[in-house]
Write an enzyme that holds these catalytic residues in place. Structure first.
Site, PDB file in Angstrom:
ATOM      1  N   GLY A   1       6.225   6.198  -4.438  1.00  0.00           N
ATOM      2  CA  GLY A   1       5.001   6.731  -5.025  1.00  0.00           C
ATOM      3  C   GLY A   1       4.455   7.919  -4.246  1.00  0.00           C
ATOM      4  O   GLY A   1       3.829   8.807  -4.808  1.00  0.00           O
TER       5      GLY A   1
ATOM      6  N   ASP B   1       5.481  -0.007  -3.280  1.00  0.00           N
ATOM      7  CA  ASP B   1       4.694   0.044  -4.508  1.00  0.00           C
ATOM      8  C   ASP B   1       4.792  -1.276  -5.272  1.00  0.00           C
ATOM      9  O   ASP B   1       3.855  -1.670  -5.971  1.00  0.00           O
ATOM     10  CB  ASP B   1       5.171   1.205  -5.381  1.00  0.00           C
ATOM     11  CG  ASP B   1       4.967   2.540  -4.688  1.00  0.00           C
ATOM     12  OD1 ASP B   1       3.818   2.834  -4.320  1.00  0.00           O
ATOM     13  OD2 ASP B   1       5.945   3.281  -4.500  1.00  0.00           O
TER      14      ASP B   1
ATOM     15  N   GLU C   1      12.722   7.729   3.467  1.00  0.00           N
ATOM     16  CA  GLU C   1      12.339   6.343   3.747  1.00  0.00           C
ATOM     17  C   GLU C   1      13.561   5.426   3.684  1.00  0.00           C
ATOM     18  O   GLU C   1      13.727   4.541   4.530  1.00  0.00           O
ATOM     19  CB  GLU C   1      11.285   5.873   2.744  1.00  0.00           C
ATOM     20  CG  GLU C   1       9.904   6.459   2.986  1.00  0.00           C
ATOM     21  CD  GLU C   1       8.901   6.094   1.913  1.00  0.00           C
ATOM     22  OE1 GLU C   1       7.697   6.109   2.212  1.00  0.00           O
ATOM     23  OE2 GLU C   1       9.306   5.804   0.772  1.00  0.00           O
TER      24      GLU C   1
ATOM     25  N   LYS D   1       0.764  -5.946  -4.754  1.00  0.00           N
ATOM     26  CA  LYS D   1       2.114  -5.370  -4.813  1.00  0.00           C
ATOM     27  C   LYS D   1       3.192  -6.410  -5.118  1.00  0.00           C
ATOM     28  O   LYS D   1       4.330  -6.059  -5.383  1.00  0.00           O
ATOM     29  CB  LYS D   1       2.448  -4.664  -3.493  1.00  0.00           C
ATOM     30  CG  LYS D   1       1.461  -3.569  -3.097  1.00  0.00           C
ATOM     31  CD  LYS D   1       1.356  -2.484  -4.157  1.00  0.00           C
ATOM     32  CE  LYS D   1       0.580  -1.269  -3.680  1.00  0.00           C
ATOM     33  NZ  LYS D   1      -0.837  -1.570  -3.362  1.00  0.00           N
TER      34      LYS D   1
ATOM     35  N   ASP E   1       6.992  -0.097   6.733  1.00  0.00           N
ATOM     36  CA  ASP E   1       6.618   0.787   5.619  1.00  0.00           C
ATOM     37  C   ASP E   1       5.931  -0.033   4.541  1.00  0.00           C
ATOM     38  O   ASP E   1       6.028  -1.268   4.519  1.00  0.00           O
ATOM     39  CB  ASP E   1       7.874   1.452   5.053  1.00  0.00           C
ATOM     40  CG  ASP E   1       7.591   2.753   4.317  1.00  0.00           C
ATOM     41  OD1 ASP E   1       6.404   3.050   4.069  1.00  0.00           O
ATOM     42  OD2 ASP E   1       8.553   3.464   3.974  1.00  0.00           O
TER      43      ASP E   1
ATOM     44  N   SER F   1      -0.556   5.435   2.365  1.00  0.00           N
ATOM     45  CA  SER F   1      -1.808   4.906   2.904  1.00  0.00           C
ATOM     46  C   SER F   1      -1.602   3.620   3.698  1.00  0.00           C
ATOM     47  O   SER F   1      -2.254   3.407   4.731  1.00  0.00           O
ATOM     48  CB  SER F   1      -2.805   4.664   1.762  1.00  0.00           C
ATOM     49  OG  SER F   1      -2.297   3.697   0.841  1.00  0.00           O
ATOM     50  N   THR F   2      -0.702   2.757   3.234  1.00  0.00           N
ATOM     51  CA  THR F   2      -0.459   1.505   3.950  1.00  0.00           C
ATOM     52  C   THR F   2       0.235   1.773   5.277  1.00  0.00           C
ATOM     53  O   THR F   2      -0.142   1.234   6.318  1.00  0.00           O
ATOM     54  CB  THR F   2       0.381   0.543   3.094  1.00  0.00           C
ATOM     55  OG1 THR F   2      -0.230   0.384   1.810  1.00  0.00           O
ATOM     56  CG2 THR F   2       0.481  -0.824   3.751  1.00  0.00           C
TER      57      THR F   2
END
Length: 231
Positions: free
Chosen positions: A98, A86, A105, A123, A83, A30-31
């Site tokens: 997550g 978490d 990644e 975070k 990126d 989502s981020t």
């Protein structure tokens, strides 16, 4: 500001690290989606970049928004990867995965000159481990690999609860065709030691500890975006 507002602010701030002609790694989650959307707006305004996605989901979003996509096979060296995370600590150590894309990644991030993490203030932690550590494993012998993971934890004087990640009642499958074991530990005082032990286990493809990879963290807060730079 809500957590989503903080993520979006951090994502917009990350655009400063993207220069014309850059080769950009796009994270997953989502981020990262906030950054992909913001980058697409800049591209509509004339910015010329090429992007490598870390998941099918990110590729589909970026392509739909009009970003020019390439691959590590064609462009093995990237300028920057942006990126989410978490968790991150003061030593720029991360827990990621997550969203289930940790392997790609990590490959993309380590193929970049530097990695920029964007996150909301929740975070940031003093000690990694509150978020379950994802460990990507080959499907064959999952229970045997889990036992070896548990043994590695004990060598580090840690105790963890291992759980095979499920989706719709079935084992979750990564884009690379692997399974994920989520390890709830609570606190990881020595992430580097655990990193080395997990990498030595046959059956473990990789894990969500990102050590010596991230160089910049942009953290959204109620008072704006805070920037942390390593070294």
């Amino acid at each position: 500001m809500t957590a989503e507002d903080q993520k979006k602010a951090a994502a917009i701030a990350a655009l400063e690290y993207v220069h014309p002609g850059a080769r950009v790694g796009l994270g997953t989650g989502s981020t990262a989606n906030h950054f992909i959307t913001a980058l697409a707006e800049k591209v509509k305004g004339g910015l010329d970049v090429e992007c490598v996605a870390t998941s099918r989901a990110s590729f589909q979003l970026a392509s739909r928004l009009g970003l020019k996509m390439t691959t590590l096979e064609k462009q093995p060296h990237l300028d920057v990867t942006v990126d989410g995370a978490d968790e991150f600590d003061a030593n720029f150590q991360l827990i990621k995965g997550g969203g289930g894309a940790l392997l790609v990644e990590k490959i993309v991030a380590t193929s970049s000159r530097y990695m920029v993490v964007i996150a909301d203030q929740s975070k940031k932690v003093e000690t990694l481990g509150k978020f379950p550590l994802p460990v990507e494993v080959v499907p064959f012998g999952v229970n045997a690999t889990g036992w070896k993971i548990d043994r590695a934890l004990r060598i580090c004087d840690l105790q963890g609860k291992l759980k095979l990640r499920l989706k719709d009642g079935k084992p979750f499958v990564t884009d690379s065709g692997n399974a994920i074991i989520d390890v709830s530990i609570g606190a990881i005082p020595d992430p580097r030691r655990l990193d080395n032990l997990l990498k030595s286990i046959p059956g473990v493809i990789d894990h969500g500890l990102f050590i010596d990879i991230c160089g910049v963290v942009l953290m959204g807060t109620d008072d704006g975006v805070q920037t942390f730079r390593k070294g």
